[in-house]
Design a protein around this motif. Structure first.
Motif, short mmCIF file in Angstrom:
data_model
loop_
_atom_site.label_atom_id
_atom_site.label_comp_id
_atom_site.label_asym_id
_atom_site.label_seq_id
_atom_site.Cartn_x
_atom_site.Cartn_y
_atom_site.Cartn_z
N THR A 191 -92.18 -49.21 19.91
CA THR A 191 -92.09 -49.53 21.33
C THR A 191 -92.24 -48.26 22.17
N ALA A 192 -91.54 -47.22 21.78
CA ALA A 192 -91.63 -45.96 22.52
C ALA A 192 -93.06 -45.42 22.49
N ILE A 193 -93.70 -45.48 21.33
CA ILE A 193 -95.08 -45.00 21.21
C ILE A 193 -96.01 -45.83 22.10
N THR A 194 -95.81 -47.14 22.11
CA THR A 194 -96.65 -48.02 22.94
C THR A 194 -96.49 -47.68 24.42
N ILE A 195 -95.26 -47.47 24.85
CA ILE A 195 -95.02 -47.13 26.26
C ILE A 195 -95.67 -45.79 26.60
N LEU A 196 -95.54 -44.82 25.71
CA LEU A 196 -96.16 -43.52 25.95
C LEU A 196 -97.69 -43.63 26.01
N LYS A 197 -98.27 -44.46 25.16
CA LYS A 197 -99.72 -44.66 25.20
C LYS A 197 -100.14 -45.33 26.49
N MET A 198 -99.36 -46.33 26.92
CA MET A 198 -99.69 -47.03 28.17
C MET A 198 -99.64 -46.08 29.36
N SER A 199 -98.74 -45.11 29.31
CA SER A 199 -98.60 -44.18 30.42
C SER A 199 -99.62 -43.05 30.36
N GLY A 200 -100.38 -42.99 29.27
CA GLY A 200 -101.38 -41.94 29.13
C GLY A 200 -100.81 -40.65 28.58
N MET A 201 -99.55 -40.69 28.18
CA MET A 201 -98.92 -39.48 27.66
C MET A 201 -99.19 -39.27 26.17
N MET A 202 -99.79 -40.28 25.52
CA MET A 202 -100.07 -40.19 24.09
C MET A 202 -101.30 -41.03 23.81
N SER A 203 -102.16 -40.54 22.91
CA SER A 203 -103.34 -41.31 22.56
C SER A 203 -103.22 -41.81 21.13
N ASP A 204 -104.15 -42.65 20.70
CA ASP A 204 -104.10 -43.21 19.35
C ASP A 204 -104.19 -42.13 18.28
N ASN A 205 -104.92 -41.06 18.55
CA ASN A 205 -105.08 -40.01 17.56
C ASN A 205 -104.18 -38.82 17.84
N SER A 206 -103.11 -39.06 18.56
CA SER A 206 -102.20 -37.98 18.93
C SER A 206 -100.94 -38.03 18.07
N THR A 207 -100.54 -36.87 17.60
CA THR A 207 -99.26 -36.74 16.91
C THR A 207 -98.59 -35.50 17.50
N PRO A 208 -97.28 -35.41 17.40
CA PRO A 208 -96.62 -34.20 17.93
C PRO A 208 -97.16 -32.92 17.30
N GLU A 209 -97.44 -32.96 15.98
CA GLU A 209 -97.96 -31.77 15.31
C GLU A 209 -99.34 -31.40 15.83
N LEU A 210 -100.20 -32.42 16.00
CA LEU A 210 -101.54 -32.17 16.49
C LEU A 210 -101.50 -31.66 17.93
N ASP A 211 -100.64 -32.24 18.74
CA ASP A 211 -100.51 -31.78 20.12
C ASP A 211 -100.05 -30.33 20.18
N LYS A 212 -99.10 -29.95 19.33
CA LYS A 212 -98.64 -28.56 19.30
C LYS A 212 -99.77 -27.63 18.86
N ALA A 213 -100.54 -28.07 17.87
CA ALA A 213 -101.65 -27.25 17.39
C ALA A 213 -102.69 -27.08 18.49
N LYS A 214 -102.94 -28.14 19.26
CA LYS A 214 -103.90 -28.04 20.36
C LYS A 214 -103.42 -27.07 21.43
N VAL A 215 -102.12 -27.08 21.70
CA VAL A 215 -101.57 -26.15 22.68
C VAL A 215 -101.72 -24.72 22.17
N ARG A 216 -101.41 -24.51 20.88
CA ARG A 216 -101.57 -23.16 20.30
C ARG A 216 -103.03 -22.72 20.39
N LYS A 217 -103.95 -23.66 20.10
CA LYS A 217 -105.37 -23.33 20.17
C LYS A 217 -105.77 -22.95 21.60
N ALA A 218 -105.31 -23.73 22.57
CA ALA A 218 -105.66 -23.44 23.97
C ALA A 218 -105.10 -22.07 24.38
#
Length: 169
Positions: free
Chosen positions: A96-123
């Motif tokens: 439910t939490a994941i669905t709400i976050l996706k609906m709000s645009g805060m998370m995508s289908d291919n998003s995970t916390p680890e991947l998001d952190k790696a993307k931030v490190r890359k940026a």
């Protein structure tokens, strides 16, 4: 000209003429066959068939579907999701939490916390690289460009590997 621009801003459904909009609505309601819809529109079935192949007509159908779902079900669905945040099952609460976050645009289908952190490190690494490159070029002159570029290519490859080969910037 202004009216045309307004129609385009509203989307493909509103760009269709009245007859085609009526066809989109009848197709969405799904209570009639294509032949029955064509007859009600005073068209031959092949006309409806051609409309359905048109990318603009398809886009209008998608927009109408989103409009109806948003208007008729979005708030009810969101209320139900909020209620599910209190479910006994931890898995239900997580989904439910994941669905709400996706609906709000805060998370995508291919998003995970680890991947998001790696993307931030890359940026951050890319920003550091750009800053270093600018500094090195101004200090070393043209002779240091090749060396800096090789070093930066290695850093970029490492950052891409960390993010799973994803080249998103």
């Amino acid at each position: 000209m202004k009216n045309r621009r307004k129609l385009e801003e509203m989307g493909p459904f509103y760009e269709l003429n009245k007859l085609k909009r009526k066809a989109v609505i009848m197709l969405f309601e799904d209570s009639l066959t294509d032949e029955e819809i064509a007859k009600k529109l005073r068209r031959v079935p092949s006309t409806l068939y051609e409309w359905k192949k048109d990318p603009k007509f398809k886009a209008a159908q998608e927009q109408y579907k989103r409009l109806v779902v948003k208007e008729d079900f979005e708030s009810k669905a969101l209320r139900e999701l909020v209620n599910l945040l209190n479910a006994k099952s931890e898995m239900v609460r997580l989904q439910t939490a994941i669905t709400i976050l996706k609906m709000s645009g805060m998370m995508s289908d291919n998003s995970t916390p680890e991947l998001d952190k790696a993307k931030v490190r890359k940026a951050n690494a890319e920003a550091d690289i750009a800053e270093y490159k600018a500094k090195a070029l101004s200090e070393a002159g043209a002779s240091g460009v090749e060396l800096v570029n090789k070093y930066l290519d290695k850093l970029d490859a490492t950052a891409n590997e960390e993010v799973g080969g994803n080249n998103e910037s």
